[in-house]
Design a protein around this motif. Structure first.
Motif, short mmCIF file in Angstrom:
data_model
loop_
_atom_site.label_atom_id
_atom_site.label_comp_id
_atom_site.label_asym_id
_atom_site.label_seq_id
_atom_site.Cartn_x
_atom_site.Cartn_y
_atom_site.Cartn_z
N LYS A 35 0.85 -1.21 0.00
CA LYS A 35 0.00 0.00 0.00
C LYS A 35 0.88 1.25 0.00
O LYS A 35 2.05 1.19 0.37
CB LYS A 35 -0.92 -0.01 1.22
N LYS A 36 0.33 2.33 -0.39
CA LYS A 36 1.09 3.57 -0.54
C LYS A 36 1.76 4.03 0.76
O LYS A 36 2.81 4.64 0.75
CB LYS A 36 0.19 4.69 -1.09
N ASN A 37 1.12 3.74 1.87
CA ASN A 37 1.66 4.23 3.15
C ASN A 37 2.70 3.27 3.75
O ASN A 37 3.21 3.53 4.84
CB ASN A 37 0.53 4.45 4.16
N TYR A 38 3.02 2.18 3.05
CA TYR A 38 4.03 1.23 3.54
C TYR A 38 5.42 1.76 3.20
O TYR A 38 5.78 1.88 2.03
CB TYR A 38 3.85 -0.15 2.91
N VAL A 39 6.19 2.07 4.21
CA VAL A 39 7.52 2.64 4.02
C VAL A 39 8.55 1.52 3.89
O VAL A 39 8.54 0.55 4.66
CB VAL A 39 7.91 3.56 5.20
N ILE A 40 9.44 1.64 2.89
CA ILE A 40 10.48 0.63 2.67
C ILE A 40 11.37 0.51 3.91
O ILE A 40 11.80 1.50 4.49
CB ILE A 40 11.33 1.00 1.44
N GLY A 41 11.61 -0.76 4.30
CA GLY A 41 12.50 -1.03 5.43
C GLY A 41 11.86 -0.85 6.79
O GLY A 41 12.56 -0.77 7.80
N THR A 42 10.54 -0.81 6.84
CA THR A 42 9.84 -0.68 8.11
C THR A 42 8.91 -1.87 8.33
O THR A 42 8.53 -2.57 7.38
CB THR A 42 9.02 0.62 8.19
N VAL A 102 8.11 -7.04 6.61
CA VAL A 102 8.88 -5.85 6.26
C VAL A 102 8.74 -5.58 4.77
O VAL A 102 8.83 -6.51 3.95
CB VAL A 102 10.37 -6.02 6.63
N ARG A 103 8.58 -4.31 4.43
CA ARG A 103 8.50 -3.97 3.01
C ARG A 103 9.90 -3.73 2.44
O ARG A 103 10.73 -3.04 3.04
CB ARG A 103 7.67 -2.70 2.81
N CYS A 104 10.17 -4.33 1.26
CA CYS A 104 11.34 -3.95 0.47
C CYS A 104 10.82 -3.22 -0.77
O CYS A 104 9.65 -2.85 -0.82
CB CYS A 104 12.21 -5.15 0.13
N ILE A 105 11.63 -3.04 -1.78
CA ILE A 105 11.24 -2.16 -2.88
C ILE A 105 10.09 -2.71 -3.72
O ILE A 105 9.26 -1.95 -4.23
CB ILE A 105 12.46 -1.81 -3.78
N ASP A 106 9.99 -4.05 -3.82
CA ASP A 106 8.98 -4.60 -4.72
C ASP A 106 7.93 -5.45 -4.03
O ASP A 106 6.83 -5.63 -4.55
CB ASP A 106 9.65 -5.45 -5.82
N LYS A 107 8.24 -6.00 -2.83
CA LYS A 107 7.30 -6.90 -2.15
C LYS A 107 7.43 -6.76 -0.65
O LYS A 107 8.25 -5.97 -0.15
CB LYS A 107 7.55 -8.36 -2.56
N ILE A 108 6.64 -7.57 0.06
CA ILE A 108 6.74 -7.65 1.51
C ILE A 108 7.36 -8.99 1.87
O ILE A 108 6.96 -10.04 1.35
CB ILE A 108 5.37 -7.48 2.18
#
Length: 296
Positions: free
Chosen positions: A262-269, A280-286
């Motif tokens: 989702k848009k509010n998912y910050v990479i690396g959090t 954890v979100r990375c650049i392309d997936k969770i």
């Protein structure tokens, strides 16, 4: 025809020295003892204070052959020369065999390297290959010479790597490959009738020893790259290092999540926690971290 006593036959067995140890060395030692065709005279192995991954304590073999605990086999050249081995097998050994020993027993020292030589010569090659997503790996059996990983090839054994194989699984496959190569080639090696295929240096590639920086996860990488890094240096290796929400973690295992970004998912959090799992979100997936520990 004159019959010889059993003691005479034992004395005439061709002699082997092992330099190394670890789990792959144990498999080969057990095979040679079980076959009882050749005699292991000496094992030079890691000191008990130095325990690399997949270390084996060989104390129980002390009634079968002499054991020297040292990382410097060259110190024992006189003893090795007195034994006058028919073959020296170097396996599970992290140190370079120096020219004094190589010159004294030219054509009688063999070793293993976990790559399709001349590709991937050098250090940390198993981890590099896993991280880069190899689907097939190889163990090369070769004659040792003064140029590291450049001796004549005797034989190779290839095996498949699956997406859910971690480094410890692959090390077990390497152990089995080493054993297969010895079973196939030992008699030829003892009698100096094994193949010698020169390596083509034009096809050579090289790997450097991995550093701490190579263990750090960059969450701006894609999910495949991150999971491969985790697989490459999981136990018994040091583990991948990650910073998540300002906390440092050592990551042992992970897998992909079916959650959509989702848009509010910050990479690396951390997106969410479920039981002991961390998403954890990375650049392309969770990615789901399934085995980890906080380090600070």
């Amino acid at each position: 025809m004159q019959k010889h006593s059993k003691s005479y036959l034992r004395k005439t067995k061709k002699k082997i020295i092992i330099i190394g140890g670890l789990s792959n060395g144990k498999k080969i030692i057990d095979y040679i003892i079980e076959k009882n065709k050749y005699k292991i005279e000496l094992l030079i192995t890691y000191p008990k204070t130095k325990k690399p991954p997949r270390f084996i304590n060989f104390n129980k073999y002390s009634n079968k052959f002499k054991i020297i605990y040292s990382i410097n086999p060259e110190r024992y050249i006189k003893k090795i020369n007195t034994i006058n081995p028919d073959l020296i097998i170097v396996i599970g050994w992290s140190f370079i065999i120096k020219k004094g020993l190589l010159n004294l027993f030219k054509n009688k020292i063999i070793g293993f390297h976990p790559s399709d030589l001349p590709k991937d010569r050098g250090r940390s090659v198993v981890a590099w290959q896993i991280e880069e997503g190899y689907s097939k790996m190889c163990v090369s059996l070769f004659h040792l010479n003064q140029k590291v990983d450049q001796g004549d090839i005797i034989d190779k054994n290839f095996f498949k790597i699956y997406k859910n194989d971690y480094v410890n699984d692959i090390l077990s496959k390497i152990d089995q490959s080493c054993l297969k190569l010895i079973k196939k080639n030992l008699n030829k090696l003892i009698n100096q009738k094994a193949l010698r295929i020169k390596q083509n240096n034009k096809n050579a590639t090289y790997r450097n020893l991995r550093t701490y920086e190579n263990s750090i996860i960059d969450w701006n990488s894609n999910s495949k790259t991150i999971i491969n890094k985790i697989r490459a240096i999981s136990k018994p290796y040091p583990g991948a290092i990650a910073t998540i929400n300002n906390t440092y973690y050592k990551i042992w295992k992970a897998r992909l999540s079916n959650l959509k970004i989702k848009k509010n998912y910050v990479i690396g959090t951390i997106i969410k926690k479920q039981n002991s799992f961390i998403f954890v979100r990375c650049i392309d997936k969770i990615i789901i971290l399934t085995s980890y520990e906080k380090i600070r």
